[in-house]
Design a protein around this motif. Structure first.
Motif, mmCIF file in Angstrom:
data_model
loop_
_atom_site.group_PDB
_atom_site.id
_atom_site.type_symbol
_atom_site.label_atom_id
_atom_site.label_comp_id
_atom_site.label_asym_id
_atom_site.label_seq_id
_atom_site.Cartn_x
_atom_site.Cartn_y
_atom_site.Cartn_z
ATOM 1 N N LEU A 63 0.970 -1.098 -0.113
ATOM 2 C CA LEU A 63 0.168 0.029 0.160
ATOM 3 C C LEU A 63 0.577 1.577 0.114
ATOM 4 O O LEU A 63 0.194 2.060 -0.793
ATOM 5 C CB LEU A 63 -1.062 0.145 1.421
ATOM 6 C CG LEU A 63 -2.360 1.214 1.358
ATOM 7 C CD1 LEU A 63 -3.023 0.790 -0.292
ATOM 8 C CD2 LEU A 63 -2.461 1.000 3.097
ATOM 9 N N ARG A 64 1.625 1.189 0.763
ATOM 10 C CA ARG A 64 3.166 1.885 0.549
ATOM 11 C C ARG A 64 3.131 2.769 -1.041
ATOM 12 O O ARG A 64 3.444 3.914 -0.789
ATOM 13 C CB ARG A 64 4.234 2.047 1.741
ATOM 14 C CG ARG A 64 4.685 3.572 2.290
ATOM 15 C CD ARG A 64 4.418 4.652 2.423
ATOM 16 N NE ARG A 64 4.747 5.701 1.823
ATOM 17 C CZ ARG A 64 4.682 6.961 3.017
ATOM 18 N NH1 ARG A 64 3.927 6.754 4.210
ATOM 19 N NH2 ARG A 64 5.558 7.890 2.454
ATOM 20 N N LYS A 65 3.715 1.581 -1.474
ATOM 21 C CA LYS A 65 4.196 2.218 -2.144
ATOM 22 C C LYS A 65 2.851 2.849 -3.471
ATOM 23 O O LYS A 65 3.441 3.290 -4.796
ATOM 24 C CB LYS A 65 4.729 0.646 -3.509
ATOM 25 C CG LYS A 65 5.865 -0.342 -2.978
ATOM 26 C CD LYS A 65 6.512 -1.855 -3.732
ATOM 27 C CE LYS A 65 7.475 -1.703 -2.837
ATOM 28 N NZ LYS A 65 8.048 -3.107 -3.050
ATOM 29 N N ILE A 66 1.740 2.596 -3.617
ATOM 30 C CA ILE A 66 0.617 2.663 -3.980
ATOM 31 C C ILE A 66 0.976 4.271 -4.362
ATOM 32 O O ILE A 66 0.550 5.366 -4.553
ATOM 33 C CB ILE A 66 -0.019 1.927 -3.913
ATOM 34 C CG1 ILE A 66 -0.596 0.657 -4.488
ATOM 35 C CG2 ILE A 66 -1.925 2.412 -4.534
ATOM 36 C CD1 ILE A 66 -0.974 -0.438 -4.961
ATOM 37 N N LEU A 67 -0.054 4.071 -2.708
ATOM 38 C CA LEU A 67 -0.028 5.486 -2.045
ATOM 39 C C LEU A 67 1.213 6.774 -2.499
ATOM 40 O O LEU A 67 1.191 7.789 -2.537
ATOM 41 C CB LEU A 67 0.245 6.064 -0.079
ATOM 42 C CG LEU A 67 -0.974 5.409 0.314
ATOM 43 C CD1 LEU A 67 -0.737 4.526 1.879
ATOM 44 C CD2 LEU A 67 -2.152 5.773 -0.372
#
Length: 187
Positions: A63-67
């Motif tokens: 999720l951090r990579k997406i955010l």
């Protein structure tokens, strides 16, 4: 100059949302990429985005990579699926359960519009009888819109997977048949 945007219920990384919400994507990877693309088509790095919950159900690392790929300053209203988002708390300007946003707007009597932001739909909210807006998510378009209420589902499933700007929200609210209760005919 920044623009204010609203959105909800991306469910990044959530395989079952494809089936539950009948999303038109072949798999989670296609969905995530489409959602990132549509977000970034509208939102610039300096824009403000109020996300009304359920950002993603991927691991916090994924999720951090997406955010990190999403434009804008993101303010998060907690939904019921925020474990991974909370682990990425440094990506958000803040995380709250509920928020009352004041938007400067000369079209309104006091030069501002109040918007109540909450993950869940409310029947009444602060100053709803004075024309305050209410935006919510969670229902993925399954709740019928109430034409006489200044509220609606801001979730991506209801808006072709795009966030909406304040001006787009205001345009939708102008189509409503809302009347202040104190102006209704006496019965």
């Amino acid at each position: 100059m920044s623009t204010i945007f609203f959105t909800s219920d991306h469910h990044f990384g959530h395989k079952n949302i494809l089936k539950f919400s009948e999303r038109p994507f072949a798999d989670v990877a296609e969905m995530d990429e489409a959602l990132i693309q549509r977000w970034n088509e509208k939102i610039k790095p300096e824009d403000e985005v109020y996300h009304l919950g359920d950002v993603g159900l991927a691991s916090s690392g994924k999720l951090r990579k997406i955010l990190d790929r999403l434009h804008g300053k993101i303010y998060l209203i907690n939904g019921n699926h925020e474990k991974s988002a909370q682990a990425c708390h440094t990506r958000f300007e803040w995380i709250k359960d509920y928020y009352e946003l004041v938007v400067k707007d000369d079209e309104f009597e006091r030069g501002e519009q109040l918007i109540v932001l909450f993950h869940y739909a409310l029947r009444e909210w602060n100053a709803s009888h004075w024309g305050t807006y209410h935006l919510y998510g969670h229902s993925h378009g399954t709740l019928p819109d109430i034409d006489t209420s200044l509220s609606f589902d801001i979730g991506v499933d209801c808006h072709d997977f795009y966030p909406l700007s304040y001006e787009e929200v205001k345009a939708i609210m102008k189509t409503k048949n809302w009347k202040p209760p104190f102006e209704k005919e006496n019965r």
